[in-house]
Design a protein around this motif. Structure first.
Motif, PDB file in Angstrom:
ATOM      1  N   PRO A 176       0.547  -1.514   0.226  1.00 33.94           N
ATOM      2  CA  PRO A 176      -0.129   0.092   0.231  1.00 33.94           C
ATOM      3  C   PRO A 176       0.925   1.266  -0.241  1.00 33.94           C
ATOM      4  CG  PRO A 176      -0.116  -0.709   2.085  1.00 33.94           C
ATOM      5  CD  PRO A 176       0.879  -2.475   1.290  1.00 33.94           C
ATOM      6  N   GLN A 177       0.703   1.865  -1.351  1.00 33.25           N
ATOM      7  CA  GLN A 177       1.060   3.171  -1.098  1.00 33.25           C
ATOM      8  C   GLN A 177       0.198   4.289  -0.803  1.00 33.25           C
ATOM      9  OE1 GLN A 177       3.282   1.804  -4.833  1.00 33.25           O
ATOM     10  NE2 GLN A 177       4.732   3.197  -3.661  1.00 33.25           N
ATOM     11  N   LYS A 178       1.146   5.127   0.147  1.00 31.12           N
ATOM     12  CA  LYS A 178       0.308   7.004  -0.063  1.00 31.12           C
ATOM     13  C   LYS A 178       0.363   7.899  -1.373  1.00 31.12           C
ATOM     14  CE  LYS A 178       0.198  11.119   2.835  1.00 31.12           C
ATOM     15  NZ  LYS A 178      -1.502  11.244   3.732  1.00 31.12           N
ATOM     16  N   THR A 184       8.650   6.905   2.593  1.00 28.91           N
ATOM     17  CA  THR A 184       7.934   5.521   3.387  1.00 28.91           C
ATOM     18  C   THR A 184       8.386   6.284   4.497  1.00 28.91           C
ATOM     19  OG1 THR A 184       8.509   3.282   1.893  1.00 28.91           O
ATOM     20  CG2 THR A 184       8.177   3.162   4.245  1.00 28.91           C
ATOM     21  N   TYR A 185       6.772   6.212   5.632  1.00 27.29           N
ATOM     22  CA  TYR A 185       6.496   6.418   6.826  1.00 27.29           C
ATOM     23  C   TYR A 185       6.652   5.520   7.567  1.00 27.29           C
ATOM     24  CZ  TYR A 185       4.755   8.652  11.286  1.00 27.29           C
ATOM     25  OH  TYR A 185       4.357   9.174  12.019  1.00 27.29           O
ATOM     26  N   GLU A 186       6.955   4.741   8.726  1.00 28.10           N
ATOM     27  CA  GLU A 186       7.179   3.622   9.247  1.00 28.10           C
ATOM     28  C   GLU A 186       7.886   4.485  10.781  1.00 28.10           C
ATOM     29  OE1 GLU A 186       9.688   0.528   8.639  1.00 28.10           O
ATOM     30  OE2 GLU A 186      10.995   0.960  10.086  1.00 28.10           O
ATOM     31  N   ASP A 187       6.455   3.620  11.499  1.00 25.51           N
ATOM     32  CA  ASP A 187       6.734   4.427  13.342  1.00 25.51           C
ATOM     33  C   ASP A 187       6.490   2.649  13.973  1.00 25.51           C
ATOM     34  OD1 ASP A 187       7.537   4.984  15.520  1.00 25.51           O
ATOM     35  OD2 ASP A 187       6.452   7.107  15.718  1.00 25.51           O
ATOM     36  N   LEU A 188       7.574   2.247  14.974  1.00 27.68           N
ATOM     37  CA  LEU A 188       7.415   0.972  15.501  1.00 27.68           C
ATOM     38  C   LEU A 188       6.800   1.301  16.445  1.00 27.68           C
ATOM     39  CD1 LEU A 188      10.715  -1.057  13.687  1.00 27.68           C
ATOM     40  CD2 LEU A 188       8.108  -1.108  13.257  1.00 27.68           C
ATOM     41  N   ARG A 207       3.998   0.898   8.681  1.00 25.49           N
ATOM     42  CA  ARG A 207       3.871   1.721   7.759  1.00 25.49           C
ATOM     43  C   ARG A 207       3.336   1.870   7.160  1.00 25.49           C
ATOM     44  NH1 ARG A 207       7.274  -2.301   7.295  1.00 25.49           N
ATOM     45  NH2 ARG A 207       8.581  -2.054   8.845  1.00 25.49           N
ATOM     46  N   ILE A 208       3.620   2.901   5.421  1.00 26.33           N
ATOM     47  CA  ILE A 208       2.689   3.037   4.356  1.00 26.33           C
ATOM     48  C   ILE A 208       4.248   3.968   4.131  1.00 26.33           C
ATOM     49  CG2 ILE A 208       2.354   6.005   5.294  1.00 26.33           C
ATOM     50  CD1 ILE A 208      -0.410   4.060   3.198  1.00 26.33           C
ATOM     51  N   PHE A 209       3.875   3.248   2.511  1.00 24.71           N
ATOM     52  CA  PHE A 209       4.974   3.118   1.450  1.00 24.71           C
ATOM     53  C   PHE A 209       4.847   3.959   0.858  1.00 24.71           C
ATOM     54  CE2 PHE A 209       5.475  -1.547   3.333  1.00 24.71           C
ATOM     55  CZ  PHE A 209       6.817  -1.677   2.753  1.00 24.71           C
ATOM     56  N   GLY A 210       6.264   4.897   0.393  1.00 26.82           N
ATOM     57  CA  GLY A 210       6.350   6.026  -0.106  1.00 26.82           C
ATOM     58  C   GLY A 210       7.189   5.441  -1.687  1.00 26.82           C
ATOM     59  N   THR A 254      -4.453   4.249  -2.193  1.00 28.29           N
ATOM     60  CA  THR A 254      -3.795   3.347  -2.805  1.00 28.29           C
ATOM     61  C   THR A 254      -4.090   3.959  -4.205  1.00 28.29           C
ATOM     62  OG1 THR A 254      -2.320   2.120  -1.664  1.00 28.29           O
ATOM     63  CG2 THR A 254      -1.174   2.021  -3.167  1.00 28.29           C
ATOM     64  N   ASN A 255      -4.424   4.716  -4.444  1.00 28.67           N
ATOM     65  CA  ASN A 255      -5.434   5.132  -5.933  1.00 28.67           C
ATOM     66  C   ASN A 255      -4.155   4.284  -7.166  1.00 28.67           C
ATOM     67  OD1 ASN A 255      -7.940   5.887  -5.385  1.00 28.67           O
ATOM     68  ND2 ASN A 255      -6.863   7.947  -4.755  1.00 28.67           N
ATOM     69  N   TYR A 256      -3.351   4.707  -7.088  1.00 26.34           N
ATOM     70  CA  TYR A 256      -1.972   4.020  -8.392  1.00 26.34           C
ATOM     71  C   TYR A 256      -1.637   3.124  -7.560  1.00 26.34           C
ATOM     72  CZ  TYR A 256      -3.239   9.803  -9.277  1.00 26.34           C
ATOM     73  OH  TYR A 256      -4.103  10.303  -9.634  1.00 26.34           O
ATOM     74  N   ARG A 257      -2.006   2.015  -8.432  1.00 29.08           N
ATOM     75  CA  ARG A 257      -1.635   1.334  -8.007  1.00 29.08           C
ATOM     76  C   ARG A 257       0.237   0.203  -8.359  1.00 29.08           C
ATOM     77  NH1 ARG A 257      -1.764  -2.682  -3.364  1.00 29.08           N
ATOM     78  NH2 ARG A 257      -3.090  -2.271  -2.002  1.00 29.08           N
ATOM     79  N   LYS A 258       0.676  -0.331  -8.483  1.00 30.76           N
ATOM     80  CA  LYS A 258       1.537  -0.464  -9.130  1.00 30.76           C
ATOM     81  C   LYS A 258       1.915  -2.161  -8.044  1.00 30.76           C
ATOM     82  CE  LYS A 258       3.888   3.944  -8.905  1.00 30.76           C
ATOM     83  NZ  LYS A 258       3.458   4.823  -8.063  1.00 30.76           N
ATOM     84  N   VAL A 259       2.601  -2.692  -9.636  1.00 24.95           N
ATOM     85  CA  VAL A 259       2.698  -4.059  -9.216  1.00 24.95           C
ATOM     86  C   VAL A 259       4.651  -3.831  -9.485  1.00 24.95           C
ATOM     87  CG1 VAL A 259       2.939  -6.858  -9.513  1.00 24.95           C
ATOM     88  CG2 VAL A 259       1.181  -4.914 -10.328  1.00 24.95           C
ATOM     89  N   PHE A 260       5.196  -4.496  -8.104  1.00 22.71           N
ATOM     90  CA  PHE A 260       6.797  -4.852  -8.525  1.00 22.71           C
ATOM     91  C   PHE A 260       6.936  -5.908  -8.840  1.00 22.71           C
ATOM     92  CE2 PHE A 260       5.401  -1.029  -5.224  1.00 22.71           C
ATOM     93  CZ  PHE A 260       6.031   0.028  -5.915  1.00 22.71           C
ATOM     94  N   PHE A 261       8.087  -5.369  -9.666  1.00 23.07           N
ATOM     95  CA  PHE A 261       8.635  -7.403 -10.380  1.00 23.07           C
ATOM     96  C   PHE A 261       9.920  -6.889 -10.345  1.00 23.07           C
ATOM     97  CE2 PHE A 261       5.244  -9.270 -12.685  1.00 23.07           C
ATOM     98  CZ  PHE A 261       4.820  -8.465 -12.840  1.00 23.07           C
TER      99      PHE A 261
END
Ligand SMILES: [Zn+2]
Length: 265
Positions: A176-178, A184-188, A207-210, A254-261
């Motif tokens: 999921p990417q904002k 990327t923003y994470e805070d454990l 986290r939420i990925f950038g 996440t409107n702009y979905r990507k699939v990472f290969f």
């Protein structure tokens, strides 16, 4: 008596098929799920995204985009990545599972099994950040859709994915990417479910990925291509709903979905 019951069951099944066919005809055929081939004028809405989920197999934009890449892009075709290959599917989604079923030479599933949940038929109780059960270079392809936002040690997750893949193998990942978030923003340290939901989109995300997810994969050693809807003709994007027909206004969507290969080179 048994025969009568059987006949009754068959008649009931026929009625059900008939009813779904009527609905199918009424539902139109402007869009089609590229996994189960359900057709309708619109797909189903959920609380975040309008008209984006298949009511038949449950596929969403991310799984249909993944399958569109496997079936329509030469570089990432299933004949190169899936057919006859050793595939490890982490936290397998039903729709993606259905799309690749029967094609790999070896197909294994893994999930981190938490108490109280039903995971169905899973081969490995697997922590993607420490895949003890899996030897080095054991698989040609690893699929993990929306898994890495849950794990505490992301770096270990990425190096483990790299380790279990054979040279020339591929990981296929979604996260999921904002929208338009660079870093990327994470805070454990945030453990309050409400705060996690507000900051990361779900109460069990850390986290939420950038856009820097590509850099993270490259740092581990992958050659990365982020496939999005722009890889396909507009007619194909509209038909298979590879992009949300209506942009979600949810702040964490996440409107702009990507699939990472990622290729292990
Ligand atoms: Zn479907």
């Amino acid at each position: 008596m048994k025969t009568i019951l059987k006949k009754g069951k068959r008649a009931a099944e026929k009625t059900l098929i008939g009813a779904s066919q009527v609905y199918y005809n009424l539902a139109g055929n402007k869009v089609e799920c590229n996994i189960c081939h359900y057709k309708a004028n619109k797909l189903k809405s959920n609380s975040w995204h309008a008209y984006s989920s298949c009511p038949n197999c449950g596929s969403t934009v991310r799984s249909r985009l993944l399958v569109a890449a496997l079936t329509m892009l030469d570089e990432f075709s299933e004949s190169k990545l899936i057919v006859g290959k050793r595939v490890l599917h982490c936290a397998p989604e039903e729709a993606t599972k259905r799309a690749i079923k029967g094609k790999p030479a070896v197909y294994k599933t893994g999930d981190y099994l938490a108490e109280g949940y039903d995971y169905g038929d899973i081969d490995y109780n697997l922590d993607i950040t420490d895949m003890k059960q899996i030897g080095d270079k054991s698989f040609d392809c690893l699929i993990a859709c929306d898994v890495l936002e849950h794990v505490y040690n992301l770096q270990n997750g990425l190096t483990e994915i790299y380790r279990v893949l054979d040279n020339g193998g591929y990981c296929i990942l979604t996260v999921p990417q904002k929208d338009h978030l660079d870093k990327t923003y994470e805070d454990l340290t945030i453990t309050d479910p409400k705060e996690r939901e507000r900051l990361f989109g779900q109460d069990d995300h850390v986290r939420i990925f950038g856009d820097d997810f590509v850099d993270m994969l490259e740092k581990v050693g992958f050659k990365v291509t982020a496939v999005d809807e722009k890889f396909f003709d507009k007619a194909i994007v509209d038909k298979y709903v590879l992009f949300p027909p209506v942009l979600s206004k949810h702040p964490m969507a996440t409107n702009y979905r990507k699939v990472f290969f990622g290729k292990k080179v």
